[in-house]
Design a protein around this motif. Structure first.
Motif, PDB file in Angstrom:
ATOM      1  N   VAL A  26     -10.328   3.503  10.687  1.00 16.15           N
ATOM      2  CA  VAL A  26      -9.849   4.868  11.119  1.00 16.15           C
ATOM      3  C   VAL A  26      -8.552   5.231  11.001  1.00 16.15           C
ATOM      4  O   VAL A  26      -8.540   5.935  10.355  1.00 16.15           O
ATOM      5  CB  VAL A  26      -9.977   5.256  12.521  1.00 16.15           C
ATOM      6  N   PRO A  27      -7.551   4.214  11.555  1.00 10.90           N
ATOM      7  CA  PRO A  27      -5.809   4.427  10.611  1.00 10.90           C
ATOM      8  C   PRO A  27      -5.632   4.555   9.512  1.00 10.90           C
ATOM      9  O   PRO A  27      -4.463   5.668   9.758  1.00 10.90           O
ATOM     10  CB  PRO A  27      -4.865   3.323  12.172  1.00 10.90           C
ATOM     11  N   ASN A  28      -6.326   3.941   8.746  1.00  2.00           N
ATOM     12  CA  ASN A  28      -6.074   4.051   7.400  1.00  2.00           C
ATOM     13  C   ASN A  28      -6.452   5.611   6.695  1.00  2.00           C
ATOM     14  O   ASN A  28      -5.416   6.410   6.028  1.00  2.00           O
ATOM     15  CB  ASN A  28      -7.005   2.734   6.611  1.00  2.00           C
ATOM     16  N   ALA A  29      -7.674   5.995   7.607  1.00  6.18           N
ATOM     17  CA  ALA A  29      -7.363   7.167   7.012  1.00  6.18           C
ATOM     18  C   ALA A  29      -7.016   8.559   7.297  1.00  6.18           C
ATOM     19  O   ALA A  29      -6.067   9.220   6.770  1.00  6.18           O
ATOM     20  CB  ALA A  29      -9.386   7.689   7.839  1.00  6.18           C
ATOM     21  N   LEU A  31      -3.623   7.819   8.320  1.00 10.29           N
ATOM     22  CA  LEU A  31      -2.550   8.051   7.051  1.00 10.29           C
ATOM     23  C   LEU A  31      -2.591   8.283   6.188  1.00 10.29           C
ATOM     24  O   LEU A  31      -1.371   9.174   5.921  1.00 10.29           O
ATOM     25  CB  LEU A  31      -1.603   5.735   7.348  1.00 10.29           C
ATOM     26  N   THR A  32      -3.525   8.279   5.351  1.00 11.54           N
ATOM     27  CA  THR A  32      -4.256   8.687   4.105  1.00 11.54           C
ATOM     28  C   THR A  32      -4.168   9.969   4.370  1.00 11.54           C
ATOM     29  O   THR A  32      -3.355  10.475   3.395  1.00 11.54           O
ATOM     30  CB  THR A  32      -5.057   8.226   3.349  1.00 11.54           C
ATOM     31  N   LEU A  33      -4.420  10.803   4.789  1.00 11.44           N
ATOM     32  CA  LEU A  33      -4.836  12.019   5.612  1.00 11.44           C
ATOM     33  C   LEU A  33      -3.006  12.247   5.683  1.00 11.44           C
ATOM     34  O   LEU A  33      -2.616  13.762   5.181  1.00 11.44           O
ATOM     35  CB  LEU A  33      -5.063  12.466   6.437  1.00 11.44           C
ATOM     36  N   LEU A  34      -2.377  12.042   6.811  1.00 13.03           N
ATOM     37  CA  LEU A  34      -0.893  11.960   7.118  1.00 13.03           C
ATOM     38  C   LEU A  34      -0.395  11.981   5.682  1.00 13.03           C
ATOM     39  O   LEU A  34       0.392  13.305   5.482  1.00 13.03           O
ATOM     40  CB  LEU A  34      -0.260  11.178   7.932  1.00 13.03           C
ATOM     41  N   SER A  35      -0.285  11.537   4.396  1.00 14.68           N
ATOM     42  CA  SER A  35       0.557  11.589   3.791  1.00 14.68           C
ATOM     43  C   SER A  35       0.217  12.206   2.147  1.00 14.68           C
ATOM     44  O   SER A  35       1.570  12.837   2.043  1.00 14.68           O
ATOM     45  CB  SER A  35       0.313   9.752   2.504  1.00 14.68           C
ATOM     46  N   LEU A  36      -1.418  12.748   2.538  1.00 12.75           N
ATOM     47  CA  LEU A  36      -1.381  13.970   1.302  1.00 12.75           C
ATOM     48  C   LEU A  36      -0.501  14.853   2.138  1.00 12.75           C
ATOM     49  O   LEU A  36      -0.438  15.855   1.022  1.00 12.75           O
ATOM     50  CB  LEU A  36      -2.992  13.446   1.576  1.00 12.75           C
ATOM     51  N   TYR A  37      -0.877  15.323   3.546  1.00 15.28           N
ATOM     52  CA  TYR A  37      -0.110  16.750   3.291  1.00 15.28           C
ATOM     53  C   TYR A  37       1.292  16.480   3.701  1.00 15.28           C
ATOM     54  O   TYR A  37       1.070  17.465   2.689  1.00 15.28           O
ATOM     55  CB  TYR A  37      -0.543  16.477   5.130  1.00 15.28           C
TER      56      TYR A  37
END
Lengths: 367, 334
Positions: A26-29, A31-37
């Motif tokens: 969940v934390p990785n997911a 972080l991934t979403l945040l980076s994509l944003y």
């Protein structure tokens, strides 16, 4: 090794790859979403500013002013690149610093290849530097004489950095050996030198060299401004490098010294053949670190009015027609600095790997 | 290694040789060029263009001296100097003359050991405000927020002026010029203050120059002029008269374009100016055609002003001839 590889699926699908690498928890997911944003938010505007809406060519700064805020003004670089690269060097003679830059690059490239590490390399450098000197100064072979006050831009940066490293490095080895010497006077001199220079900011060294020194000289005697700045840079870098080299020397096990002594080698041979090669090898990362630092420190000569790359750029920005186009200009400068520093760092990493596979490593493995 | 380094320094030390054993003029003639200290980059005064050639009012001053001494305005070498470097550079003899928008003050004229030859630009501190504030005079600035750079006389003049006029102000002090300007243009302060020349070139370089007004009050005197070292009167005279020749030529209507024709005129003043009669060049220790060469190769003061400062939006103002309402006044060449 290959057996391990074969056990994983040969070609994991992109979804599988994403699940394993980007959404494994969940934390990785998150972080991934945040980076994509963040990427989505900042990359497209940057691309459209830097590439799509940019003004590439303009006869005057007017077009740039109209595009202000929306697009980058690369026309500024187009207009000023020769000034930024060559400073106040006479315009018709720009091919001379141009060739000098190429010569510098060629010398760097040749020195980077280990198969050229022979005494001939020293000769090549001497020949190359003589050629660069002849090109830059002129006054021979029908070349117009150009005083070194007019040198500037990238070639000045390379000159300061190359000579800085070339002279500071040997000096630093002498200092490092001196600091570990058993002769008290030599040791004291080296310690005082290193501590004194390291205790002073480079800016004040440059000020001393450029402002104070001429006043102490007898009236009428002047030392070239470029030479004064270069000397200050060398003395400064040598103090830092000396400590790096000393770190390397200290990491060599006592046994190496004793073994070399037991072989009956003289001090010079012990140092040159046994100790230094090992010490310098382990100090490659911090050495390159300091080299890169020195390369960028050359930009501090702006405060004494030498037209290095950065001051040439700032001066170009001073012109009212182009003032306020700072972002593009500084991006350009960063790119130039980055290319050189990144090349240095990549090379040092390759050198470390090569040397790790070198004859010493093999010899150790064989025993 | 140390020895090699020492040797290099030693060679450079003594190779450079004694430059000022004799007078500056002889030294300059011997080396074949005038070493001129200029600003590292100040638009309109001394600034390298895209081709790396120095341009500006101060640069023209250097070229005029070279034209007077050698009859060739190109025999100049420029030493770009920063604010802290300029005085040691002149004191130590690194430069022969300092033409670097330097304010003439009593300290510099006496204890620093310089002689200012005259003034080639009368500057002074002023205020710029957005037009929409509808302010007509600096006296209306009570309580204003003022953008100012620290560490210069600008800041001191500002507080002196407000105190003398019993007004208060809120300073916004920012070190870098570019940033203090951004603050002003972003509306963080009502007023921006620096020398009028700086205000003019700033206003000209930003969009919509008409939206900003420079107030009529000039709160300090900043006479900028070339300086030489104490104790060499001959060199002092040459630099001084190179400046005056440019001003005098404008008053006489001599320009780089018409001086060849004018040379044929019978006007005794013109004949004296071009060196056909009178031995002024010889008296100064240079060629009799010195002033002719200055005007022919560099131009008169007005031409230099128009070439360098007018495009940036400068007005002549008090830097106009005394006959036209300014304060430029050259002693007669006779």
């Amino acid at each position: 090794m290959s057996a391990v590889l074969r056990r994983t699926p040969a070609l994991p699908g992109p979804l599988e790859w994403a699940r394993v690498n980007l959404f494994s928890s969940v934390p990785n997911a998150l972080l991934t979403l945040l980076s994509l944003y963040l990427l989505w938010k900042y990359v497209p505007p940057f691309v459209s500013w830097a590439l799509l809406d940019a003004v590439w060519q303009a006869p005057s700064s007017k077009a740039c002013r109209e595009a202000a805020g929306a697009g980058a003004c690369w026309a500024f670089i187009g207009e000023k690149h020769r000034f930024i690269l060559f400073g106040t060097y006479p315009f018709e003679e720009h091919w001379r610093p141009g060739v000098s830059i190429l010569l510098f690059l060629a010398l760097y490239a040749v020195s980077a290849m280990r198969r050229f590490w022979t005494p001939w390399l020293v000769l090549a450098w001497l020949a190359g530097l003589t050629l660069i000197g002849m090109l830059m100064w002129g006054g021979v072979f029908g070349l117009r004489y150009v005083e070194n006050e007019r040198w500037g831009g990238l070639v000045l940066t390379l000159l300061l950095a190359t000579f800085g490293i070339a002279f500071a490095f040997p000096l630093s080895i002498v200092l490092a050996l001196g600091r570990r010497s058993e002769m008290p006077v030599v040791r004291a001199v080296c310690v005082i030198y290193i501590e004194l220079i390291r205790g002073v900011p480079l800016i004040s060294m440059l000020f001393m060299a450029s402002v104070m020194m001429p006043l102490f000289l007898p009236s009428g005697v002047t030392v070239d401004k470029l030479l004064r700045a270069q000397t200050a840079l060398i003395l400064f870098a040598a103090a830092y490098l000396a400590e790096v080299v000393r770190g390397g020397l200290q990491a060599i096990p006592r046994g190496q010294y004793e073994a070399a002594e037991a072989l009956g080698l003289s001090f010079a041979k012990r140092t040159a053949l046994v100790i230094l090669p090992q010490a310098l090898k382990i100090s490659i990362p911090p050495l390159v670190n300091t080299f890169i630092g020195l390369f960028k420190d050359t930009s501090l000569v702006v405060i004494i009015g030498l037209f290095d790359l950065l001051l040439a750029l700032k001066t170009a920005l001073n012109e009212p027609a182009w003032s306020g186009i700072g972002v593009e200009a500084y991006l350009f400068a960063s790119l130039v600095y980055f290319v050189f520093c990144y090349a240095m760092s990549q090379y040092s990493q390759r050198l470390e790997r090569d040397l790790a596979r070198g004859p010493t490593a093999r010899a150790l493995k064989d025993t | 290694m140390k020895r090699v380094l020492g040797l290099t320094i030693g060679v450079a030390l003594f190779g450079a040789g004694a430059v000022h054993a004799q007078g500056t003029l002889e030294a300059v003639q011997k080396k074949g060029f005038v070493q001129c200290g200029v600003n590292v980059g100040l638009a309109g005064f001394s600034q390298p263009d895209s081709r790396g050639a120095w341009k500006g009012l101060d640069v023209d001053m250097c070229r005029a001296i070279a034209a007077a001494v050698f009859g060739d305005a190109t025999k100049v070498r420029y030493t770009p100097t920063t604010a802290v470097q300029r005085f040691p550079a002149l004191q130590s003899g690194e430069v022969d003359v300092l033409a670097r928008n330097t304010t003439w003050t009593v300290t510099r004229d006496s204890s620093l050991g310089f002689n200012f030859v005259g003034v080639n630009y009368y500057d002074g501190q002023g205020f710029m405000v957005p037009k929409k504030l509808n302010i007509k005079s600096a006296k209306q600035l009570n309580g204003a927020t003022v953008c100012v750079q620290p560490g210069t006389t600008t800041e001191l003049n500002l507080s002196d002026y407000f105190r003398a006029n019993r007004m208060t102000f809120k300073p916004v002090v920012i070190g870098k010029l570019e940033e203090v300007l951004n603050a002003y243009y972003a509306g963080r302060c009502d007023v921006f203050t620096t020398d009028v020349s700086g205000l003019v070139s700033t206003r000209g370089s930003r969009p919509n120059p008409a939206d900003h007004v420079i107030l009529p009050e000039v709160i300090s005197k900043e006479p900028l002029g070339p300086a030489v070292r104490h104790g060499d009167d001959r060199w002092f005279d040459i630099v001084k008269w190179s400046l005056y020749a440019m001003i005098e030529a404008e008053e006489m209507g001599l320009t780089s374009k018409n001086i060849d024709q004018q040379a044929a005129s019978k006007d005794p003043a013109v004949q004296r100016f071009i060196g056909a009669t009178g031995d002024f060049g010889k008296m100064l220790g240079v060629d009799n055609k010195w002033s002719f060469n200055i005007i022919k190769q560099v131009g008169n003061y007005g031409e230099s002003f128009e070439a360098n400062l007018t495009p940036l939006g400068f007005e002549r103002g008090i830097n106009q001839l005394w006959t036209k309402g300014g304060i430029l006044y050259a002693p007669p060449l006779r």
